[in-house]
Design an enzyme around this catalytic site. Sequence first.
Site, short mmCIF file in Angstrom:
data_model
loop_
_atom_site.label_atom_id
_atom_site.label_comp_id
_atom_site.label_asym_id
_atom_site.label_seq_id
_atom_site.Cartn_x
_atom_site.Cartn_y
_atom_site.Cartn_z
N TYR A 118 0.91 -1.11 -0.03
CA TYR A 118 0.02 -0.17 0.12
C TYR A 118 0.92 1.07 -0.02
CZ TYR A 118 -2.99 3.83 1.68
OH TYR A 118 -3.80 5.01 1.77
N GLU A 206 -3.46 7.71 -3.97
CA GLU A 206 -3.61 6.51 -3.31
C GLU A 206 -3.27 5.24 -4.23
OE1 GLU A 206 -7.18 5.21 -1.34
OE2 GLU A 206 -6.00 4.67 0.64
#
Length: 399
Positions: A118, A206
Site C-alpha cells: 500500500y 493512493e
Amino acid sequence: MNLHEYQGKEILNSFGVTIQRGIVASDPEEAVMAAKKLSKDTGTSWFVIKAQVHAGGRGKGGGVKVAKSIDEVKEISNQIIGMNLVTPQTSASGKKVHQVLIAEDVYYPGDSEIQEFYMSVLLNRKTSKNMIMYSTEGGVDIESVAENTPHLIHTVDIDPESGLSNEEACKIADNLGLNGNAHNQMVEFVMSLYNAYNKSDSSLFEINPVIKTSDDKILAVDAKVTIDDNSLFRHEDYLKLRDIREENPIEVEAKKAGLNYVDLDGNVGCMVNGAGLAMATMDLIKQAGGDPANFLDVGGTADSERVETAFRIILKDPNVKAILVNIFGGIVRCDRVANGIVDAYKNMKDDINIPIIVRLQGTNSEIAKQIIDSSGLNFFSATEFKGAADKVQEVLSSN
Ligand code: GDP
Ligand code: MN
C-alpha cells in the site's frame, strides 16, 4: 477534482511511474479492440476488466474481474458496463459504470512471489508537510489493517522545500522488506511517484496495491488521484479529465449558479450567507437535535433571484422537510433580503410545501421581521440564532 483510475494512471505514467498498462473502453466492442491492442503491445493474453467509477472497493463489489480470453473480455465488459456498482464506498444504490479499463494481467498465473503493498502521498496538515504512507499489507483490506494492526502502516513526512531524498526513499524500500534489484526499483518508483504528486499539484495519490512481481517489477496496479482544485488554473490539460457524471447533479447545478453548495444526509435545508455562518448554522441545527441537509453559502448578494435559485436547489433534495434561512445583513440590508425571500416564495408558491424558518440579523432587522411576519406566507421568523434552530425542531416534530 477526483479522477478515474485510468486517468490517474495516465498522469503517473507521464511522470515515469511504472504502471499496470491498460486502455479504457466504453462498450464491449471497444473493450475487444483494447484487449487486442494490449496483447500486441505487451504480449499479455490474460486481462483484468476494471469498472471506472469514483469509488474504491470495486473488487469487492464485482467491478474487477480477470478475463482469460478475448471472448471473456467481451462477456465481462458487457456485464460490467452499465451495471450499478455497489461497493463499501458507494451509497446503497451504487454508481453507474460508463467505462471499463482493460488492463494487462500482471498477476502472472502461479506467481507465488507477488507482493502487494500500500502506498499513498498526501498533505499532512498537522506538520505542514507532505506525507508518504505505506505498508507491506497492501491489497483490498487496507482499512482493516489500519484498524486492527495500525503499527504495520508506516508514515514519513517529506519537507516540501527539499523534496524526497534518496535516503528517505531507501528507508521506505527497506521497511517494505525489499533487497537487490526490487529494492532499486522501489526507490525509483517512490522517487518518481513523489515527483508526480508534486508536479501535478495533487492533494492525494493512493496506490493500492503497488505490486512487486517475481521478476522484480514494481507497478502501480490501482490509482486514486485527487488534483487540488485550486491548482487547476495552471493545469489546463487536466480540466478535461473532469467527469461530471460522477458528481452530485444538484452540486453541479449549484456551482453553475455560483452557489457554494454541498449535499448532506439530513432533512433541514440551510440557506446562509458566509461559509463561517453556514458552518455555525449546521452545528446549531445538530445541537438542537436536527440534521442539516446541505451546506449552502449564497454569498454576498441575497437578492430575490438568488434566493429563489437557492430555494429551488435546496428543494431538489427530497429529504428536506424544513428550511432554515439564516442571513446576516450588513452591507446588504435585512429588509431587502426579506423582500427578496417573500418575492421568491411568491414566485414558487406551488413548489414549496414545507415550513421555512427565517432569521435575519443586522441592518434593519426589525423591519425585515415585520416584512416576513406580515407576508401571510408559511414563514416562522426568529431573531436569535439558537431560537431559530429550536424553532426548526419544533416545526419538524409537529409535522
Ligand atoms: P479496488 O477494489 O477498487 O481497490 O480496485 P483495484 O484496482 O485495487 O483492484 C482490486 C483487486 O483486483 C486488486 O487488489 C488485485 O487483487 C486484483 N487485481 C488487480 N489487477 C489484477 C490483475 O492484473 N490480475 C489479477 N489476477 N488480479 C488483479
Ligand atoms: Mn485498490
